[in-house]
Design a protein around this motif. Sequence first.
Motif, PDB file in Angstrom:
ATOM      1  N   GLY A 130      29.938   5.969  50.768  1.00 50.79           N
ATOM      2  CA  GLY A 130      28.702   5.492  50.558  1.00 50.79           C
ATOM      3  C   GLY A 130      28.016   5.527  52.173  1.00 50.79           C
ATOM      4  N   LEU A 131      28.428   6.632  52.959  1.00 54.22           N
ATOM      5  CA  LEU A 131      27.880   6.859  54.261  1.00 54.22           C
ATOM      6  C   LEU A 131      27.249   8.227  54.287  1.00 54.22           C
ATOM      7  CD1 LEU A 131      30.900   5.995  56.217  1.00 54.22           C
ATOM      8  CD2 LEU A 131      28.998   4.555  55.994  1.00 54.22           C
ATOM      9  N   ARG A 132      26.466   8.312  55.137  1.00 54.62           N
ATOM     10  CA  ARG A 132      25.691   9.766  55.264  1.00 54.62           C
ATOM     11  C   ARG A 132      26.774  10.628  56.428  1.00 54.62           C
ATOM     12  NH1 ARG A 132      19.742  10.026  55.386  1.00 54.62           N
ATOM     13  NH2 ARG A 132      18.916   8.121  54.549  1.00 54.62           N
ATOM     14  N   ASP A 133      26.907  11.614  55.970  1.00 53.25           N
ATOM     15  CA  ASP A 133      27.914  12.505  56.527  1.00 53.25           C
ATOM     16  C   ASP A 133      27.677  12.433  58.052  1.00 53.25           C
ATOM     17  OD1 ASP A 133      25.819  14.119  56.243  1.00 53.25           O
ATOM     18  OD2 ASP A 133      26.559  16.245  55.683  1.00 53.25           O
ATOM     19  N   SER A 134      26.506  12.414  58.430  1.00 57.75           N
ATOM     20  CA  SER A 134      26.182  12.603  59.860  1.00 57.75           C
ATOM     21  C   SER A 134      26.749  11.346  60.765  1.00 57.75           C
ATOM     22  CB  SER A 134      24.696  12.771  60.204  1.00 57.75           C
ATOM     23  OG  SER A 134      23.975  11.628  59.655  1.00 57.75           O
ATOM     24  N   ARG A 152      40.409  16.802  52.918  1.00 56.26           N
ATOM     25  CA  ARG A 152      38.762  16.475  52.326  1.00 56.26           C
ATOM     26  C   ARG A 152      37.996  16.851  53.419  1.00 56.26           C
ATOM     27  NH1 ARG A 152      39.149  11.202  49.921  1.00 56.26           N
ATOM     28  NH2 ARG A 152      37.036  11.548  49.463  1.00 56.26           N
ATOM     29  N   SER A 153      36.744  17.283  53.219  1.00 55.18           N
ATOM     30  CA  SER A 153      35.710  17.329  54.371  1.00 55.18           C
ATOM     31  C   SER A 153      35.073  16.053  54.741  1.00 55.18           C
ATOM     32  CB  SER A 153      34.870  18.295  53.707  1.00 55.18           C
ATOM     33  OG  SER A 153      33.870  17.609  52.610  1.00 55.18           O
ATOM     34  N   VAL A 154      34.346  16.029  55.766  1.00 53.02           N
ATOM     35  CA  VAL A 154      33.493  14.753  56.297  1.00 53.02           C
ATOM     36  C   VAL A 154      32.796  14.349  55.193  1.00 53.02           C
ATOM     37  CG1 VAL A 154      32.029  13.743  58.229  1.00 53.02           C
ATOM     38  CG2 VAL A 154      34.142  15.393  58.808  1.00 53.02           C
ATOM     39  N   GLY A 155      31.997  15.490  54.596  1.00 51.50           N
ATOM     40  CA  GLY A 155      30.963  15.054  53.619  1.00 51.50           C
ATOM     41  C   GLY A 155      31.541  14.410  52.298  1.00 51.50           C
ATOM     42  N   TRP A 167      31.165   9.220  64.287  1.00 51.17           N
ATOM     43  CA  TRP A 167      32.498   8.511  64.408  1.00 51.17           C
ATOM     44  C   TRP A 167      33.515   9.428  64.757  1.00 51.17           C
ATOM     45  CZ3 TRP A 167      31.908   4.711  59.614  1.00 51.17           C
ATOM     46  CH2 TRP A 167      30.852   3.904  59.923  1.00 51.17           C
ATOM     47  N   VAL A 168      33.766  10.575  63.913  1.00 53.85           N
ATOM     48  CA  VAL A 168      34.929  11.395  64.160  1.00 53.85           C
ATOM     49  C   VAL A 168      34.711  11.951  65.564  1.00 53.85           C
ATOM     50  CG1 VAL A 168      35.771  13.671  63.610  1.00 53.85           C
ATOM     51  CG2 VAL A 168      35.265  11.925  61.859  1.00 53.85           C
ATOM     52  N   ASP A 216      37.146  -1.735  63.153  1.00 56.18           N
ATOM     53  CA  ASP A 216      38.105  -1.366  62.195  1.00 56.18           C
ATOM     54  C   ASP A 216      37.841  -0.579  60.966  1.00 56.18           C
ATOM     55  OD1 ASP A 216      40.915  -1.748  61.573  1.00 56.18           O
ATOM     56  OD2 ASP A 216      40.179  -3.070  59.808  1.00 56.18           O
ATOM     57  N   TYR A 217      36.778  -0.516  60.492  1.00 53.93           N
ATOM     58  CA  TYR A 217      36.177   0.104  59.172  1.00 53.93           C
ATOM     59  C   TYR A 217      35.970   1.605  59.616  1.00 53.93           C
ATOM     60  CZ  TYR A 217      33.345   1.582  55.477  1.00 53.93           C
ATOM     61  OH  TYR A 217      32.800   2.340  54.331  1.00 53.93           O
ATOM     62  N   LYS A 218      35.374   1.510  61.109  1.00 54.56           N
ATOM     63  CA  LYS A 218      35.203   3.048  61.393  1.00 54.56           C
ATOM     64  C   LYS A 218      36.517   3.683  61.629  1.00 54.56           C
ATOM     65  CE  LYS A 218      30.943   1.588  63.914  1.00 54.56           C
ATOM     66  NZ  LYS A 218      30.204   1.549  65.057  1.00 54.56           N
TER      67      LYS A 218
END
Length: 75
Positions: free
Chosen positions: A36-40, A26-29, A45-46, A12-14
């Motif tokens: 608080g995630l790494r963009d990778s 907005r960008s993924v980054g 996930w996307v 659900d969070y993902k």
Amino acid sequence: MEGRQRRSFTDDYKRQAVDLVASSSRSVGSVAKELGLRDSVLRRWVEQRGARRTTRQRSPVCSERTSGCAWSATF
């Protein structure tokens, strides 16, 4: 050497994180940083969920005040 403990996230969070990227300009980054995630991680996930950004459709907008039509972006 002791490393950071690996975090786990619910499906659900993902999904919510991916939806935030897909529904915003907005960008993924940028979204990853806010969460608080790494963009990778968020990018993966996307890609896994096949999320696509909502695209803007352009349509002409005509008014009596202008002598012609202008293009306007609509969602």
